[in-house]
Write a protein that holds these residues in place. Structure first.
Motif, PDB file in Angstrom:
ATOM      1  N   ALA A  96      -0.991  -2.412  -5.863  1.00 10.26           N
ATOM      2  CA  ALA A  96      -0.839  -3.813  -5.465  1.00 10.26           C
ATOM      3  C   ALA A  96       0.612  -4.262  -5.624  1.00 10.26           C
ATOM      4  O   ALA A  96       1.149  -4.985  -4.781  1.00 10.26           O
ATOM      5  CB  ALA A  96      -1.765  -4.706  -6.283  1.00 10.26           C
ATOM      6  N   LEU A  99       2.508  -2.774  -2.717  1.00  9.58           N
ATOM      7  CA  LEU A  99       2.210  -3.456  -1.456  1.00  9.58           C
ATOM      8  C   LEU A  99       2.831  -4.855  -1.428  1.00  9.58           C
ATOM      9  O   LEU A  99       3.295  -5.316  -0.381  1.00  9.58           O
ATOM     10  CB  LEU A  99       0.703  -3.544  -1.229  1.00  9.58           C
ATOM     11  CG  LEU A  99       0.034  -2.225  -0.853  1.00  9.58           C
ATOM     12  CD1 LEU A  99      -1.462  -2.395  -0.766  1.00  9.58           C
ATOM     13  CD2 LEU A  99       0.584  -1.716   0.479  1.00  9.58           C
ATOM     14  N   THR A 100       2.834  -5.515  -2.593  1.00  9.44           N
ATOM     15  CA  THR A 100       3.450  -6.838  -2.643  1.00  9.44           C
ATOM     16  C   THR A 100       4.935  -6.739  -2.328  1.00  9.44           C
ATOM     17  O   THR A 100       5.496  -7.572  -1.607  1.00  9.44           O
ATOM     18  CB  THR A 100       3.249  -7.466  -4.035  1.00  9.44           C
ATOM     19  OG1 THR A 100       1.871  -7.390  -4.360  1.00  9.44           O
ATOM     20  CG2 THR A 100       3.696  -8.908  -4.060  1.00  9.44           C
ATOM     21  N   PHE A 103       5.274  -6.038   1.372  1.00 12.70           N
ATOM     22  CA  PHE A 103       4.926  -7.259   2.107  1.00 12.70           C
ATOM     23  C   PHE A 103       6.062  -8.279   2.015  1.00 12.70           C
ATOM     24  O   PHE A 103       6.459  -8.877   3.013  1.00 12.70           O
ATOM     25  CB  PHE A 103       3.636  -7.833   1.497  1.00 12.70           C
ATOM     26  CG  PHE A 103       3.120  -9.071   2.167  1.00 12.70           C
ATOM     27  CD1 PHE A 103       2.718  -9.053   3.482  1.00 12.70           C
ATOM     28  CD2 PHE A 103       3.030 -10.254   1.458  1.00 12.70           C
ATOM     29  CE1 PHE A 103       2.224 -10.193   4.094  1.00 12.70           C
ATOM     30  CE2 PHE A 103       2.541 -11.396   2.057  1.00 12.70           C
ATOM     31  CZ  PHE A 103       2.144 -11.367   3.379  1.00 12.70           C
ATOM     32  N   THR A 104       6.613  -8.450   0.817  1.00 14.48           N
ATOM     33  CA  THR A 104       7.673  -9.443   0.634  1.00 14.48           C
ATOM     34  C   THR A 104       8.940  -9.039   1.371  1.00 14.48           C
ATOM     35  O   THR A 104       9.567  -9.848   2.050  1.00 14.48           O
ATOM     36  CB  THR A 104       7.977  -9.619  -0.866  1.00 14.48           C
ATOM     37  OG1 THR A 104       6.764  -9.861  -1.543  1.00 14.48           O
ATOM     38  CG2 THR A 104       8.927 -10.757  -1.095  1.00 14.48           C
ATOM     39  N   ILE A 183      -0.929  -3.167   6.214  1.00 13.77           N
ATOM     40  CA  ILE A 183       0.112  -3.942   5.537  1.00 13.77           C
ATOM     41  C   ILE A 183       1.171  -4.403   6.547  1.00 13.77           C
ATOM     42  O   ILE A 183       1.731  -5.491   6.435  1.00 13.77           O
ATOM     43  CB  ILE A 183       0.737  -3.135   4.362  1.00 13.77           C
ATOM     44  CG1 ILE A 183       1.574  -4.054   3.466  1.00 13.77           C
ATOM     45  CG2 ILE A 183       1.577  -1.965   4.813  1.00 13.77           C
ATOM     46  CD1 ILE A 183       0.774  -5.055   2.683  1.00 13.77           C
ATOM     47  N   SER A 187       2.016  -8.243   7.432  1.00 13.09           N
ATOM     48  CA  SER A 187       3.418  -8.657   7.329  1.00 13.09           C
ATOM     49  C   SER A 187       3.854  -9.365   8.606  1.00 13.09           C
ATOM     50  O   SER A 187       4.508 -10.404   8.562  1.00 13.09           O
ATOM     51  CB  SER A 187       4.326  -7.451   7.092  1.00 13.09           C
ATOM     52  OG  SER A 187       4.006  -6.835   5.877  1.00 13.09           O
ATOM     53  N   SER A 270      -4.157  -3.135   1.895  1.00 14.23           N
ATOM     54  CA  SER A 270      -3.330  -4.326   2.106  1.00 14.23           C
ATOM     55  C   SER A 270      -3.574  -5.306   0.967  1.00 14.23           C
ATOM     56  O   SER A 270      -3.458  -6.502   1.118  1.00 14.23           O
ATOM     57  CB  SER A 270      -3.626  -4.963   3.461  1.00 14.23           C
ATOM     58  OG  SER A 270      -4.979  -5.319   3.540  1.00 14.23           O
ATOM     59  N   THR A 272      -2.440  -7.110  -1.832  1.00 10.54           N
ATOM     60  CA  THR A 272      -1.267  -7.538  -2.604  1.00 10.54           C
ATOM     61  C   THR A 272      -1.745  -8.149  -3.923  1.00 10.54           C
ATOM     62  O   THR A 272      -2.946  -8.300  -4.148  1.00 10.54           O
ATOM     63  CB  THR A 272      -0.447  -8.569  -1.820  1.00 10.54           C
ATOM     64  OG1 THR A 272      -1.314  -9.637  -1.466  1.00 10.54           O
ATOM     65  CG2 THR A 272       0.141  -7.964  -0.556  1.00 10.54           C
TER      66      THR A 272
END
Lengths: 316, 292
Positions: A96, A99-100, A103-104, A183, A187, A270, A272
């Motif tokens: 997580a 993925l965060t 994603f960020t 992901i 995004s 995905s 997060t």
């Protein structure tokens, strides 16, 4: 504790008025009373903030160190750093975190920020109807409720969705985006939804650059990219900082968009941190553990928040 | 040779080249923006077209016919009206609470100098950017303990508290723009702070109050996570949560109805945004507001 010195100028200011009731050398007790009565209007807001914002944060810091569970447990007990130790050995948690980060970086730093800046730069040069049209569409995507945005992009990325229809039409390979690259899909969804904010921030910043400066550089023969790099970007660097911070903070707390599109899946590809936190706390009933994750998220958010405040420091 | 001719010709050619270069750059910019607009408009086009399409599916296509059956089907009490009414009660109540508290709190912060102002404002600014998502699990746990879970008032209080930092910050900045002299006259006439706030300051900062109100309302109207966590019974759910019922609960997903409901649910916030943006002459960029 009473604000005696700051009250001084106020007293001096009102004193010259012929009908000013309080005598200039106000006794100490009265000035304290006045400070209190002046601060009184703040109290409803203060009560709300303490009860419903500071309270939960303090409570968060407490139960993150307990093994509180949703059901079947009479008393929670203090477990120290156990939850955090578990977290850093938990592959799902590390997944997580990763993925965060993806994603960020993808959606906030690269996507929203760069696209927002590009749109703002293009808008400076484009003709008015095109500018209005594009601005309207991009801002509509931003104003839409989060869940609706989630559904629209779910439809867009689904196997039978618009994106694949276009790819087929172009004779490019289509795929089930929400399954193969979830992901990336979420995004892009966040870029779609959040770019307007950066665009507005940068448009405002670019409008403040005096025309003479860019024109002078243009006459001197500086090309588009060089003007951008040496003149425009340095002049709007404060806005860039502010925008990056706010984008990142907003992206860190995205929940509804991902929840609607993928529920964190397939598997946890995905998922997060906010979704992981939710799953641990409610689907696995580990409130203590979920809160420990929440606390980590809160700490990261606070760090960003402090940086953001430093950027704005001169304005308070 | 080539260099010398170029230097000779440059002065004469400078204006036209610059102009034509600007023109071609404008066409390039237009093309770039139109491309971006086309990409951004696709999901929006889907929802608009599907809502009137009797055979809607997941991709953008010309409707097979024009129908309002989708709207007819969702305009039912338990699908549309109850959730929207719940949204209205939740967001309206919380917005009212937010705006009243923010206006009251902003007044002393803007008008009186105190050494507590700075730390208070810094704390407020810090709180504006905290990720609210992160505290929802402890809020849930806390609400269970104090019996506020699954109550409208509890959710309203939390909504208001989460929106307050930003509302106070905005309100204070708008209030700073109202000159103090007008009030001083009222003070000498014996008006209290509350009177001068209500009679003088707030009417003068109408657009500012409108921005804070609309912004708070729009943020709450679209918020999914807070009601999703704090409300449990289906009959209390606002539209942001009940929209998920189109998946799951009702068997196969009727995309046309989902699209129609999305439009009904989104329209109020879009209208409100347009209203505020127009009223402030297009200058309403949240970025400007955030910057102070």
């Amino acid at each position: 504790m009473t604000a005696a010195p700051p009250a001084g100028p106020g007293v001096v200011k009102t004193a010259p008025g012929p009908t000013a009731p309080p005598p200039p050398p106000a006794p100490r007790g009265r000035s304290a009373l006045r400070t209190l009565s002046r601060a009184l209007p703040v109290s409803p807001a203060l009560v709300l903030l303490i009860l419903f914002l500071a309270g939960p944060i303090a409570y968060c810091a407490y139960i993150a160190f307990t093994d509180l569970q949703l059901t079947g447990q009479a008393e929670d007990s203090f477990v120290g750093f156990e939850n955090f130790r578990t977290a850093f050995q938990d592959e799902a948690f590390l997944n997580a975190v990763w993925l965060t980060l993806v994603f960020t970086i993808l959606s906030s730093l690269i996507g929203q920020n760069t696209l927002g800046l590009s749109l703002a730069v293009l808008m400076q040069r484009a003709s008015k109807p095109v500018r209005t049209l594009t601005g309207g569409i991009v801002i509509t995507a931003w104003v839409l409720p989060e869940v609706v945005a989630g559904f629209l992009l779910y439809a867009f990325f689904r196997r039978e969705g618009t994106l694949n229809a276009i790819l087929d039409w172009l004779h490019l390979p289509s795929q089930n985006w929400l399954f193969t690259l979830p992901i990336l899909a979420v995004s892009f969804a966040n870029v779609w939804r959040g770019t307007a904010f950066s665009m507005l921030v940068y448009s405002a910043a670019l409008n403040e650059i005096p025309k003479e400066i860019t024109e002078a550089a243009e006459v001197d023969g500086a090309g588009g990219w060089r003007r951008m790099w040496h003149i425009t970007l340095p002049m709007i660097r404060r806005s860039i900082g502010t925008n990056l911070m706010l984008n990142t903070l907003q992206t860190l707390s995205v929940f509804g968009l991902i929840w609607v599109m993928t529920r964190g899946g397939p598997g946890n590809r995905s998922q997060t941190l906010p979704l992981f936190m939710y799953e641990q706390a409610f689907q696995k009933s580990m409130i203590g553990y979920g809160t420990a994750v929440a606390l980590l998220l809160l700490v990261v958010g606070s760090l960003f928040s402090v940086v953001y405040m430093r950027l704005l420091r001169t304005e308070v | 040779m080539a260099i010398s001719t170029r230097t000779l010709k440059t002065p004469a050619l400078k204006t036209p080249t610059l102009k034509s270069r600007r023109n071609s750059r404008r066409y390039a910019a237009d093309a770039g923006l139109l491309f971006a607009a086309a990409a951004f408009v696709l999901p929006l086009a889907w929802v608009l077209l599907s809502s009137v399409d009797p055979e809607a599916d997941l991709k953008v296509k010309v409707p097979d016919g024009l129908t309002f059956d989708n709207f007819d089907a969702v305009l039912e009490p338990d699908i549309t009206f109850t959730p929207l009414l719940n949204s209205l009660i939740l967001c309206g109540g919380a917005t009212l609470l937010t705006v009243v508290c923010a206006a009251l709190a902003a007044y002393p912060l803007s008008r009186f100098r105190s050494r507590l102002n700075r730390p208070f404002l810094l704390t407020i600014l810090f709180a504006t950017s905290l990720p609210i998502t992160a505290i929802m699990v402890p809020v849930y746990a806390l609400f269970v303990q104090v019996d506020l879970i699954d109550t409208m008032q509890g959710t309203i209080f939390f909504f208001a508290a989460s929106q307050l930092p930003f509302a106070i910050w905005l309100m204070k900045n708008f209030m700073d723009g109202v000159p103090k002299e007008l009030e001083e006259a009222a003070w000498t006439d014996g008006a209290s702070s509350l009177q001068s706030l209500i009679r003088i300051v707030l009417p003068l900062m109408g657009p500012g109050v409108a921005v804070v109100t609309v912004f708070s309302f729009v943020m709450m109207w679209g918020n999914f996570f807070v009601p999703f966590m704090l409300l449990l019974s289906p009959d209390q759910m606002p539209a942001s949560v009940s929209i998920n019922d189109f998946f799951g609960n009702r068997g196969t997903v009727v995309y046309g109805q989902l699209a129609a409901f999305s439009i009904i649910y989104s329209t109020p916030v879009i209208l409100l945004y347009v209203l505020v943006a127009r009223r402030l002459g297009g200058g309403f960029a949240l970025g400007g507001a955030v910057k102070g």
